[in-house]
Design a protein around this motif. Structure first.
Motif, mmCIF file in Angstrom:
data_model
loop_
_atom_site.group_PDB
_atom_site.id
_atom_site.type_symbol
_atom_site.label_atom_id
_atom_site.label_comp_id
_atom_site.label_asym_id
_atom_site.label_seq_id
_atom_site.Cartn_x
_atom_site.Cartn_y
_atom_site.Cartn_z
ATOM 1 N N PHE A 174 0.729 -1.182 -0.089
ATOM 2 C CA PHE A 174 0.224 0.016 0.122
ATOM 3 C C PHE A 174 0.922 1.178 -0.173
ATOM 4 O O PHE A 174 1.901 1.125 0.728
ATOM 5 C CB PHE A 174 -0.728 0.211 1.214
ATOM 6 N N SER A 175 0.465 2.319 -0.587
ATOM 7 C CA SER A 175 1.119 3.528 -0.425
ATOM 8 C C SER A 175 0.587 4.299 0.973
ATOM 9 O O SER A 175 -0.592 3.987 1.252
ATOM 10 C CB SER A 175 0.700 4.227 -1.881
ATOM 11 N N HIS B 159 -0.670 7.318 1.311
ATOM 12 C CA HIS B 159 -1.783 7.995 1.497
ATOM 13 C C HIS B 159 -3.061 7.234 1.306
ATOM 14 O O HIS B 159 -4.190 7.633 1.366
ATOM 15 C CB HIS B 159 -1.784 8.957 0.163
ATOM 16 N N GLU B 160 -2.922 5.880 0.707
ATOM 17 C CA GLU B 160 -4.102 5.145 0.369
ATOM 18 C C GLU B 160 -4.224 3.873 1.870
ATOM 19 O O GLU B 160 -5.421 3.521 1.775
ATOM 20 C CB GLU B 160 -4.167 4.239 -0.813
ATOM 21 N N ASP C 36 -7.473 4.099 4.166
ATOM 22 C CA ASP C 36 -8.864 3.647 3.604
ATOM 23 C C ASP C 36 -9.002 2.036 3.407
ATOM 24 O O ASP C 36 -9.998 1.762 3.545
ATOM 25 C CB ASP C 36 -8.955 4.528 2.300
ATOM 26 N N LYS C 37 -7.824 1.717 3.001
ATOM 27 C CA LYS C 37 -7.706 0.366 2.839
ATOM 28 C C LYS C 37 -7.753 -0.606 4.298
ATOM 29 O O LYS C 37 -8.367 -1.533 4.551
ATOM 30 C CB LYS C 37 -6.356 -0.378 2.018
#
Length: 366
Positions: A207-208, A210-211, A214-215
Motif C-alpha cells: 500500500f502507498s 496516502h491510500e 482507507d484500505k
C-alpha cells in the motif's frame, strides 16, 4: 564424541547448494517464485566424520540483505575459515562465537552456523535447543498460508486450508485487485466468525501511505486479527501514524531487516509502537538476534510471532525449536515445509493446523 561444555573445540565445515522446487508458482508482491536456493552447511569434529551437525543458509530473493550476487563466495570464505577457530563448546558459547564470527551483513549465514554447531553440540540428532517440541513432541499451532494468485487459485487454497482444520489463515494481499481480495476475505467470514477462524493478511508493503488508511478501514470490516507491513519499510513516521490510528492491528515484518544494534532496535519499537512484530531468524540474524528482538518487544508490551522464510525442513526445524522455547499464545508462521517437491525428508508433520516433530519418522539424506 560429545565434548564437555567447558571445552574449547575446533570443527571442520563443508557446504552444498540445493535448489528447492516449488509445487506451484508462489506469488508475492515482489514477483513469482518457482525455485529457491539454499546452502546446507555440515560441521564435524576433526577425525570423526560420523557425527554431523547441519545448518541452512537461505537468503530470500529481493528481501534478505545478504541476497547478493557473490553470496556463495562469501559463504565459502566463512566455511573455509571455520576450522581455524576455537569455539567455547556450550550453547551460549556457540551463539556468542557465531555473533562475532559472522558479520551482521550476513544474517542467513550466521543462522546456518548457529544451527549446524548447536546440532553437533547436541549429538548430531537435529536437536538445536532444549525444547518440548523436540523432546516431548509438543505441537505448535500455525497459520495456513494463502499465496497470491488469481481469485480462483486463492479460493482453492482457502477451501483446502479450512478442510485441513486450520483455525488461523493468513492471506497475502496486494497483488490482485483489492476488491477481489476483499471478496475472498468475505467468503471466509460468511462461513466462519472471528471466534471460529482467525484471519491475518500480509501486504508486504504493497500500500502507498496516502491510500493505506482507507484500505485498513475496509479490511477491518472482516474482523481481521492483524495486517503485516501495510507500507514499505523505512517510513517510520507514517507507520507510527498508522499504528496509532488504524482500526486494525499492525505487525512489522520487513521493517526489522537490517537493524543491527540493540539501541536501534529499541528506538524503532519505541518510535513506531506497533502492536506486533514478525520474526524471521534468517532475515534478522539468527537465534541470538531473534531472542534480543523478543526480549525488547516483551519489555515494551509488543506482541510477536515467529515465521519461517521459505527454508527447507532443516531451517524450519531450527525455527520451530526456537519458537518452542517460549510460551506460545498464538499461531505461528511455520507452515512452509510442504511447499517444495524436493524438500529434505524429515519428522516434521502438519496435523490439524499444528506442526509437530514425529520421532517415528527419520530424517532423509541431505
Amino acid at each position: 564424541m560429545n565434548k564437555k561444555p567447558d571445552n574449547t573445540v575446533k570443527v571442520n565445515a563443508k557446504y552444498l547448494r540445493h535448489t528447492l522446487d516449488f509445487k506451484f508458482d508462489a506469488g508475492t508482491s515482489r514477483g513469482v517464485l518457482r525455485t529457491k536456493d539454499s546452502f546446507f552447511i555440515k560441521v564435524t569434529f576433526p577425525g570423526d566424520s560420523k557425527m554431523e551437525g547441519w545448518g541452512e543458509a537461505g537468503p530470500l530473493p529481493k528481501l534478505s540483505i545478504d541476497d547478493v550476487p557473490n553470496f556463495e563466495n562469501i559463504l565459502k570464505a566463512y566455511v573455509n575459515g571455520l576450522s581455524e577457530k576455537e569455539i567455547d563448546w556450550s550453547e551460549a558459547g556457540i551463539l556468542e562465537f557465531c555473533k562475532t564470527y559472522v558479520m551482521d551483513a550476513h544474517p542467513s549465514i550466521r543462522f546456518a552456523f548457529e544451527m549446524a554447531l548447536l546440532d553437533l553440540f547436541h549429538g548430531g540428532k537435529r536437536q538445536i535447543l532444549e525444547n518440548d517440541f523436540y523432546r516431548q513432541h509438543m505441537p505448535i499451532p500455525i497459520n495456513g498460508l494463502i499465496w497470491m494468485g488469481d481469485e480462483s487459485f486463492m479460493l482453492k487454497q482457502i477451501e483446502e486450508k479450512l478442510e485441513l482444520g486450520f483455525s488461523c489463515i493468513k492471506m497475502k494481499i496486494g497483488a490482485i485487485d483489492f476488491k477481489q481480495e476483499c471478496r475472498l476475505l468475505g467468503f471466509i467470514r460468511e462461513r466462519f466468525t472471528a471466534e471460529q477462524i482467525t484471519l491475518r493478511v500480509d501486504a508486504n508493503g504493497a500500500f502507498s501511505p496516502h491510500e493505506a488508511m482507507d484500505k485498513l478501514e475496509r479490511l477491518a470490516e472482516f474482523d481481521l486479527h492483524s495486517i503485516e507491513q501495510p507500507i514499505k519499510a523505512g517510513q517510520w513516521d507514517e507507520l507510527k501514524r498508522l499504528c496509532k490510528e488504524s482500526p486494525l492491528d499492525i505487525a512489522l515484518d520487513e521493517e526489522l531487516i537490517g537493524i543491527y544494534a540493540k539501541e536501534d532496535r529499541k528506538k524503532l519499537l519505541e518510535h513506531i509502537n506497533p502492536q506486533y512484530i514478525i520474526l524471521k531468524p534468517t532475515l534478522v540474524g539468527g537465534i541470538r538476534d531473534t531472542r534480543e528482538w523478543i526480549w525488547l518487544a516483551e519489555n515494551m508490551g509488543v506482541g510477536w510471532w515467529m515465521t519461517s522464510a521459505l527454508e527447507s525442513n532443516i531451517g524450519l526445524n531450527a525455527i520451530s525449536q526456537l519458537t518452542a522455547s517460549y510460551d506460545i499464545y498464538m499461531p505461528q508462521g511455520l507452515g512452509t515445509g510442504q511447499l517444495y517437491k524436493n524438500n529434505v525428508a524429515s519428522p516434521l508433520e502438519i496435523v490439524s493446523g499444528n506442526i509437530l516433530y514425529n520421532p517415528s519418522t527419520d530424517w532423509g539424506k541431505i
